[in-house]
Design a protein around this motif. Structure first.
Motif, short mmCIF file in Angstrom:
data_model
loop_
_atom_site.label_atom_id
_atom_site.label_comp_id
_atom_site.label_asym_id
_atom_site.label_seq_id
_atom_site.Cartn_x
_atom_site.Cartn_y
_atom_site.Cartn_z
N GLY A 24 -23.99 -7.78 50.03
CA GLY A 24 -25.07 -8.75 50.17
C GLY A 24 -24.45 -9.96 50.86
N SER A 60 -19.61 -7.08 47.96
CA SER A 60 -20.50 -8.24 48.07
C SER A 60 -19.79 -9.58 47.89
CB SER A 60 -21.61 -8.14 47.01
OG SER A 60 -22.43 -7.04 47.29
N SER A 61 -18.83 -9.64 46.96
CA SER A 61 -18.30 -10.97 46.68
C SER A 61 -16.88 -11.21 47.18
CB SER A 61 -18.44 -11.31 45.19
OG SER A 61 -17.98 -10.26 44.40
N THR A 104 -17.94 -10.27 40.50
CA THR A 104 -18.36 -11.66 40.62
C THR A 104 -18.49 -12.37 39.28
OG1 THR A 104 -19.74 -10.61 42.31
CG2 THR A 104 -20.03 -12.96 42.02
N GLY A 138 -33.10 -5.77 51.05
CA GLY A 138 -33.12 -5.21 49.69
C GLY A 138 -31.86 -5.53 48.89
N GLY A 139 -30.97 -6.31 49.46
CA GLY A 139 -29.77 -6.75 48.74
C GLY A 139 -28.80 -5.61 48.49
N ALA A 140 -27.69 -5.98 47.85
CA ALA A 140 -26.71 -4.97 47.47
C ALA A 140 -27.33 -4.02 46.46
CB ALA A 140 -25.47 -5.64 46.90
N GLN A 200 -25.03 -13.13 50.82
CA GLN A 200 -25.18 -14.51 50.30
C GLN A 200 -23.95 -15.16 49.67
OE1 GLN A 200 -26.77 -11.75 49.29
NE2 GLN A 200 -27.03 -11.64 47.09
N LYS A 201 -22.77 -14.59 49.94
CA LYS A 201 -21.55 -15.25 49.45
C LYS A 201 -20.66 -15.61 50.65
CE LYS A 201 -22.50 -12.26 45.67
NZ LYS A 201 -23.12 -13.13 44.72
N ASP A 249 -18.59 -1.56 47.03
CA ASP A 249 -19.47 -2.74 46.98
C ASP A 249 -18.55 -3.94 47.16
OD1 ASP A 249 -20.96 -4.94 46.32
OD2 ASP A 249 -21.58 -4.23 44.33
N TRP A 290 -22.03 -5.19 37.86
CA TRP A 290 -22.52 -4.63 39.12
C TRP A 290 -22.27 -3.14 39.21
CZ3 TRP A 290 -25.95 -7.79 40.26
CH2 TRP A 290 -25.76 -9.15 40.06
N ASN A 312 -14.75 -6.56 44.00
CA ASN A 312 -14.59 -7.84 43.30
C ASN A 312 -15.74 -8.00 42.33
OD1 ASN A 312 -13.24 -10.71 43.35
ND2 ASN A 312 -15.44 -11.12 43.46
C1 LIG Z 1 -20.54 -7.53 43.42
C2 LIG Z 1 -22.02 -7.62 43.50
N1 LIG Z 1 -22.75 -6.52 43.76
C3 LIG Z 1 -24.08 -6.55 43.85
C4 LIG Z 1 -24.78 -7.72 43.68
C5 LIG Z 1 -26.28 -7.70 43.78
O1 LIG Z 1 -26.64 -8.26 44.97
P1 LIG Z 1 -28.18 -8.52 45.39
O2 LIG Z 1 -28.68 -9.57 44.48
O3 LIG Z 1 -28.03 -8.92 46.80
O4 LIG Z 1 -28.91 -7.25 45.23
C6 LIG Z 1 -24.09 -8.90 43.42
C7 LIG Z 1 -24.81 -10.17 43.27
O5 LIG Z 1 -24.26 -11.20 43.01
C8 LIG Z 1 -22.67 -8.85 43.33
O6 LIG Z 1 -21.97 -9.95 43.07
#
Ligand SMILES: Cc1ncc(COP(=O)(O)O)c(C=O)c1O
Length: 378
Positions: free
Chosen positions: A205, A186-187, A163, A85-87, A207-208, A184, A113, A161
């Motif tokens: 997430g 993620s990046s 993004t 389900g991603g971040a 994917q980075k 969070d 974000w 961070n």
């Molecule tokens: C800092 C940050 N949080 C959340 C997200 C959302 O991530 P997702 O697309 O995996 O839900 C991103 C996506 O690039 C992000 O850079």
């Protein structure tokens, strides 16, 4: 153009080390039990066709979990989970699980974000933005608010961070008064050492810096898992459900978890987080030096808040139409040199270079040379 010659500045899904792609491809053909060496015993089956409850997958997920502690430095006080389900799903799961009766959820808004995370929380209950850099176009990390502004909070949420805007907390703050800190990451997870002990629940997430999309790393202080959520929260959206049978409540993204594990193997083999942090510092310094010495480029983030992972800038010269034309020209020239994925996010415009862990130092130098040539009109 030959793929091996492309410098991939994509913000995510992002560049992966060639060695990780190769090992992932091997795992698609046949999963090897103990690492990737050709001598490691193969199981005769692809990672894609084995049960998530099988012994071989158990070895993969346990190794990935162990590496999150050993390589990233997530303390043993925290349960590691691999969710889907991603971040973005975490933006909803956090308030669902951590809201406490009569206590607002508090957020530091650094744009995009955090703004999305705030919107999810607002649907569920009282939400307060206790610091924001909206007034200056999210060009900085706002000053840490005084403890009393969030003293009664269910939790305080930060984005370590941003993004899009290219801003980054220089350190993980400590929330005062025992208020849980949610981050969070993620990046920038894995990009440098972090004070994970300050974080009660973190997520990223993958994917980075951690591999492919479709897996989200979550780490949560175990005590938090014992507190019952307020109101009705579907079982699948409770952290406690996923912690009880770690990351196996439903069928996980088994291939994604394998790639995440391979990324952490790679990170360890590169010298771990301290070595990659040094490399990341050099990469970002090289790029910011060009930006700061230029009269054409203007970095979006202010000094003191600058990200080492995502660097955003605009090209000078009014009026706007001229600026846009210049940016297009810059991006087209970059593509011709094999510098790909540099178009800035639509909310900032201009150019963005995402230089995650796997992005090679030589690629940054190539970009710097191109930027200097472009400015000179070469
Ligand atoms: C800092 C940050 N949080 C959340 C997200 C959302 O991530 P997702 O697309 O995996 O839900 C991103 C996506 O690039 C992000 O850079």
């Amino acid at each position: 153009m030959d793929a091996s010659k492309i410098r991939n500045f994509s913000a995510g899904p992002a560049i992966l080390p060639p060695a990780v792609i190769e090992r992932a491809a091997e795992g698609l053909k046949e999963l090897r039990l103990h690492g990737h060496e050709p001598t490691a015993p193969g199981i005769g089956l692809s990672i894609l066709e084995i049960s998530h409850r099988s012994g071989p997958y158990d070895a993969v997920t346990k190794a990935a979990e162990r590496l999150c502690h050993e390589v990233l430095g997530i303390p043993q006080t925290h349960q590691v989970l691999f969710l889907q389900g991603g971040a973005s799903l975490q933006f909803a799961m956090v308030p669902m699980n951590l809201r406490r009766e009569g206590k607002p959820a508090c957020y530091i808004d650094t744009g995009a974000w955090s703004t999305k995370a705030i919107a999810e929380s607002e649907q569920l209950g009282p939400t307060k933005v206790v610091a924001s850099s909206k007034g200056t176009g999210f060009d900085r990390i706002p000053q840490m608010p005084a403890g009393e502004t969030y003293a009664d909070a269910s939790y305080l949420h930060i984005t370590t961070n941003n993004t899009i805007y290219g801003t980054e907390f220089s350190e993980i703050p400590r929330a005062e008064g025992g208020v849980p800190l949610v981050a969070d990451m993620s990046s920038n997870i894995g990009s440098r050492p972090f004070a994970y002990e300050n974080i009660d629940l973190g997520f990223a997430g993958a994917q980075k810096n951690l591999g492919p999309s479709g897996v989200t790393l979550v780490f949560v202080r175990r005590e938090l898992l014992n507190e019952a959520p307020v109101g009705v929260v579907p079982k699948i959206l409770r952290y406690a459900t996923h912690a009880k049978n770690p990351s196996l409540y439903n069928t996980p993204n088994t291939f994604g978890v394998l790639v995440l594990k391979l990324m952490l193997d790679w990170l360890r083999d590169e010298g771990g987080v301290p070595a990659i942090a040094e490399r990341n510092r050099r990469k970002a310094t090289a790029l910011y030096t060009v930006l700061d010495n230029s009269s054409l480029y203007t970095p979006h983030a202010q000094p003191g808040s600058r990200s080492q992972m995502n660097i955003s800038w605009t090209l000078g010269g009014a009026p706007e139409a001229e600026r846009d034309a210049l940016t297009k020209q810059f991006l087209a020239g970059a593509e011709r040199r094999g510098l790909s994925g540099l178009k800035g996010h639509r909310s900032v415009g201009g150019v963005r270079a995402s230089i995650y862990n796997a992005f090679p130092e030589e690629g940054v130098h190539e970009l710097c040379s191109y930027m200097e040539d472009f400015e000179r009109g070469a």
